[in-house]
Design an enzyme around this catalytic site. Sequence first.
Site, PDB file in Angstrom:
ATOM      1  CD  GLU A 203       4.889   0.537  -6.562  1.00  0.00           C
ATOM      2  OE1 GLU A 203       3.719   0.167  -6.416  1.00  0.00           O
ATOM      3  OE2 GLU A 203       5.533   1.131  -5.684  1.00  0.00           O
TER       4      GLU A 203
ATOM      5  CG  ASP B 110       7.015  -1.056  -2.450  1.00  0.00           C
ATOM      6  OD1 ASP B 110       6.103  -1.240  -3.271  1.00  0.00           O
ATOM      7  OD2 ASP B 110       6.826  -0.874  -1.234  1.00  0.00           O
TER       8      ASP B 110
END
Length: 493
Positions: A233, A193
């Site tokens: 991501e 992330d």
Amino acid sequence: MKNEVQLITYADRLSGGTLQDLRALLNGPLAGVFGAVHILPFFYSIHGADAGFDPIDHTRVDPSLGDWSDIKALAQDMDVMADVIVNHMSSDSPQFIDYSKHGAASPYNGLFLTFDAVFPEGATEEDLMSVYRPRPGLPFTCMTLANGEKKILWTTFTPKQLDIDVQHPQGRSYLESILQALASNGVKMIRLDAVGYAIKKQGDSCFLMPETFGFIDEFAALCRSVGLEVLVEVHSYYRKQIEIAKRVDWVYDFALPPLVLHAFFFKTGKHLKQWISQRPTNALTVLDTHDGIGIIDIGADPSDRVNRPGLVPPQELDRLVEIIHINSGGQSREATGAAASNLDLYQVNCTFYDAMGRDDTAYLLARAIQFFMPGIPQVYYVGLLAGRNDMDLLERTRVGRDINRHRYVSAEVDSELGRPVVQQLLELIRLRNAHPAFDGAFSVEPTDDSCLHMRWINGPVVAELLVDFTDLRHELLFTDEGGTRRIAFAKAF
């Protein structure tokens, strides 16, 4: 990663609110539906500034959800994915509290990225204006530490989310401890992330630089050494996604959601088909996630809009956003841009079902397109239940993304699972998981721009989807040893 549809969900927003409740749901009403589950941050604490994406202790399960034994139990049933929040941690973490008290004498000195670590001789206006941030303002917070020292800390997202110096030994040690905790408790896959922001460099954008790609290479290798598959991501210009896909196990196809919406809104599959011809196939396909519907993912490169155009013309991209607002009755407008304290200016906050005007046929066809796309489909828990915008939650929190983060109770889940649109979606998921054609060869068959014709062939078995975007006529068929099975939502050919 299994070639089966995955669920992405918060542990406490689907059914009873604990990891045991989630496991009971996946082994009960949703038994056999999903091959894996991505549990959004379940670390201590899930009640911070960003729904768990600002962990106080990234190696501890939030006790309100359960403990590591619950993760291990779920991992015995299906593959589990978890987040590694690479870029930052909470200002309430014990590491920062110690650093705040003791400064340079703290064992965590160097863990938190300071302004002067990147700009030791100060920064020019050009330096500061070069830094990319998806939110207004500069990514710094001025703080007075508990020991009286004044520091300027990097805070890419919010003042409660302190950026880590991932190149410092303390930063590397911190990230390695997270990987060990996840791998030793049965997690098979991780999502990196906010990794696009992990490296900072004077005179550059501090986002997806060559040095960032180098860090991704190194960290992905470390993940694989402990048996973890890696998903990156990143919301960015689409060519950067293609580049990232060459370096890691998996990327998100974040261009797919707005392109699918474009196809239905503008009644053409032209741009969607152009994307299919070049997109990475080692992708998790999504229509919705815990964040908004990305716009930057199909737009022009902000750094060079002339020579690096987007996947759709800019005027059509603007119109796409406006149609989402119209379809949602203006609800998405209340949750997007500068509204509702929402700072992710490159995303539209809305459930995908509402973005499509709650049209069951169009929604199911969009899911069928997602499931036919090469890669691994992932379905967000709100999308699984064809969820509607949660305006009550938005009103309470004034956080834009909460419009698509409804908290379902058990009785509500049972009721939503009985809706025809959800039942048909579950049937589609089971077919996508079980039909052998999806282990074969994929093609897009020639049609005019108003249609999309997708086909999978594996020896004698075939799965085929034909959609006419002008009127939603479609054909969805699956052939195997038992013959041909046709599914029609409405307006079949």
